[in-house]
Scaffold this active site. Sequence first.
Site, PDB file in Angstrom:
ATOM      1  N   LYS A 148       0.830  -1.202   0.000  1.00  0.00           N
ATOM      2  CA  LYS A 148       0.000   0.000   0.000  1.00  0.00           C
ATOM      3  C   LYS A 148       0.868   1.258   0.000  1.00  0.00           C
ATOM      4  CE  LYS A 148      -3.587   2.207   2.787  1.00  0.00           C
ATOM      5  NZ  LYS A 148      -4.419   2.063   4.003  1.00  0.00           N
ATOM      6  N   ASP A 168      13.119 -21.115 -25.811  1.00  0.00           N
ATOM      7  CA  ASP A 168      12.155 -20.387 -26.620  1.00  0.00           C
ATOM      8  C   ASP A 168      12.386 -18.896 -26.466  1.00  0.00           C
ATOM      9  OD1 ASP A 168      10.539 -22.288 -27.880  1.00  0.00           O
ATOM     10  OD2 ASP A 168       9.330 -22.605 -26.082  1.00  0.00           O
ATOM     11  N   GLU A 210      11.009 -15.462 -25.410  1.00  0.00           N
ATOM     12  CA  GLU A 210      10.026 -15.215 -24.347  1.00  0.00           C
ATOM     13  C   GLU A 210       8.716 -14.649 -24.883  1.00  0.00           C
ATOM     14  OE1 GLU A 210      12.434 -13.080 -24.940  1.00  0.00           O
ATOM     15  OE2 GLU A 210      11.576 -11.063 -24.840  1.00  0.00           O
ATOM     16  N   HIS A 247      13.002 -15.621 -16.980  1.00  0.00           N
ATOM     17  CA  HIS A 247      13.263 -14.521 -17.913  1.00  0.00           C
ATOM     18  C   HIS A 247      12.938 -13.189 -17.244  1.00  0.00           C
ATOM     19  CE1 HIS A 247      13.214 -12.023 -21.513  1.00  0.00           C
ATOM     20  NE2 HIS A 247      13.884 -13.001 -22.101  1.00  0.00           N
TER      21      HIS A 247
END
Lengths: 404, 404
Positions: free
Chosen positions: A101, A174, A176, A264
């Site tokens: 907060k 792969d 991302e 990643h």
Amino acid sequence: MMPAEDERSRDLPAGHSWIEVDYRFPPGADGARQAQMLAVGQTAGSWDARHSHREKELRSHLGEVRSLALQEDGGTVATIAFPRGNLDGSMGALLTMIFGKYSLGGVARILALRLPADYGLQPRFGLPGLRQRLDVHGRPLIMAIFKPALGLDAAGHAEILAQAAMAGLDIIKDDEILPDLAEAPVLERWRACAPIIEARRDRSGRDLLYAVNLSGDARSLQEQARRLVAEGANALLLNVLTYGFAVLEALVRDPEVAVPIFAHPAFAGALCGAPEHGLAYGVVLGTLMAHAGADAVLYPAHYGSLPFSAADETAIVAALRARAVAPVPSAGVHPGTLAQILGDYGCEVILNAGTGIMDHPDGIGPGVLAFFEAWERWQQGESLRLEAVPPGPLHRALEKWGGG
Amino acid sequence: MMPAEDERSRDLPAGHSWIEVDYRFPPGADGARQAQMLAVGQTAGSWDARHSHREKELRSHLGEVRSLALQEDGGTVATIAFPRGNLDGSMGALLTMIFGKYSLGGVARILALRLPADYGLQPRFGLPGLRQRLDVHGRPLIMAIFKPALGLDAAGHAEILAQAAMAGLDIIKDDEILPDLAEAPVLERWRACAPIIEARRDRSGRDLLYAVNLSGDARSLQEQARRLVAEGANALLLNVLTYGFAVLEALVRDPEVAVPIFAHPAFAGALCGAPEHGLAYGVVLGTLMAHAGADAVLYPAHYGSLPFSAADETAIVAALRARAVAPVPSAGVHPGTLAQILGDYGCEVILNAGTGIMDHPDGIGPGVLAFFEAWERWQQGESLRLEAVPPGPLHRALEKWGGG
């Protein structure tokens, strides 16, 4: 004098009952008052006289301002200690407590976070576990990325992998930005690539890890991970900051997903990029990743293609190495940067090249071979300057990308 | 002239095949070049000559810079369109595409995000569904927060709820900083409070929603939600930004968790607080929440206790209302702010008071009654000024907190 950031973020002893956070308040802010607001507002909340009968219970949850240091520029650095007992051990609850907060009102930046060593999760594999799976020791691991990934179907992934595998690559991941698309479903990508990995293992006895990119909602993503692993997938990639630390933690705790997880850093700049807001890169890509159970963490190398600071890189690496997580300097890595990276890291590092392999002028195989050639020259103390390197993959790479 | 932010973030028609994002680059940046880097780098990636045979597939995934506008201060606002087909429909993939890797290098701020109306999820309840469950129409809903929550056991929660329920409260929520602690386990909190809610329903025919705070990793959190709902829990609270949008999406898709979900904004400032970095509050607490399926979203009211801007509040509310999500202005809400909130919102709003109910000088019941008294006077056009209000709960609240 303030200690360097990598020193400031060291783990606290296991069992330690406090969590310590260093906040910086900008010049012009009343640092002492803001620190007090954080320590009280993020723990016991309001201290109305009506709650005096509950003072004992409240006090055991109260944060404490441990130090205040005025900076040369007029900013303030405050160290606040929070009771560990306010948390359930999750990263979600931790982030809610230390910045939740408060972040909506006050201007502050979290510079460092010190967690008890037994807070959160340990990586299940880390760099030692990756080396064991690959049976590669004493040299950096070489990692490539399927690029350009969008528009590439499963067979296209397999074609790339076949070339890279033949050249001796250790790890591929792969891109991302490639989720589970109908034109290249994640399971089909794995199924197309699996026989190539198997053939390489049969031929050379050496494994090759393919970190498959996970996507979806928290539940479908975990189901996807389980299906992949059930079909033999041997590594996973997660965009931790766009999916949530809670998703990483669930994967790490899942006995059905017993493969290394590569984290990643996409989106980290949204949290870390501003000078006086958010959290330092060392906290997000270092401390939090290492305590959420990542096995390897990618981040920009400071001499790569993204303008990243050496101090941030140092802080990330220190936090990762303290828990045996593999550091993966990335973005703009090519054979010409190898000497600089090894000078900084030694061999205990994963060299992750996207275009620095895929866009080699002679193709993907030579792109991988150029890294091994650079490593062998470096190891034998030979020059990596273009004019010293004989014709071949490395020479061609240095011609294109420079460095050495 | 740029349209106002709430106009800029309007949904695109359902089925629209592009996603549009407005980025601001600060003075001194080459906005045109940065926009191009974003459009290409976050989609097709590199455009090496070696990939020319794949040009057709790559082109269908390529982002496009649609407009560039120089601002008076030298900054640039660029609109970039991304193919919807690059995504699997998840918020995680969306955030990775629109800001992922770019955020690590370039300085930019996402001002607005326009998603096709059928991208992502719809709220299952929204404000109309909440009204239906509560059978309360034509007036604002009144919501309280268990405070101070840390140190309060399950029985302590029940004691507070009993007082608030008797006074006619509509909704109560856990404090966002209270996870599943051994001293007040989340299931015990619900079990202690359930009989009070049941008794109120038996007595008055009116339901009372208790939004229970979820915590843990993505999997344990969802299991917790299922157990709670199986035991009758009628609402849930999620710190979406510290657990991840993917966690919210999984809950919304879960038929076993068929209760309204309240989204808490804790940590949003880490993403939105800096002037030239990250994302606008309207994008994070408005557009993203509304497309991830939240039923009600909390955020600071601009005249509350946190320094929040009216423009940010307006943008959030516009995005939420476009999908019938309940706006919940919070932080520093007390009976003296009612006239201002209703002036801005009309009745279609949830008034969420923490200390503004819990710290009422005469106790929790009068804290709730003061809101209803204020609402009745407002509705009848009577003054809410202290001197005009007869002795009673509202008078006491105005004495303590001012306003009116």
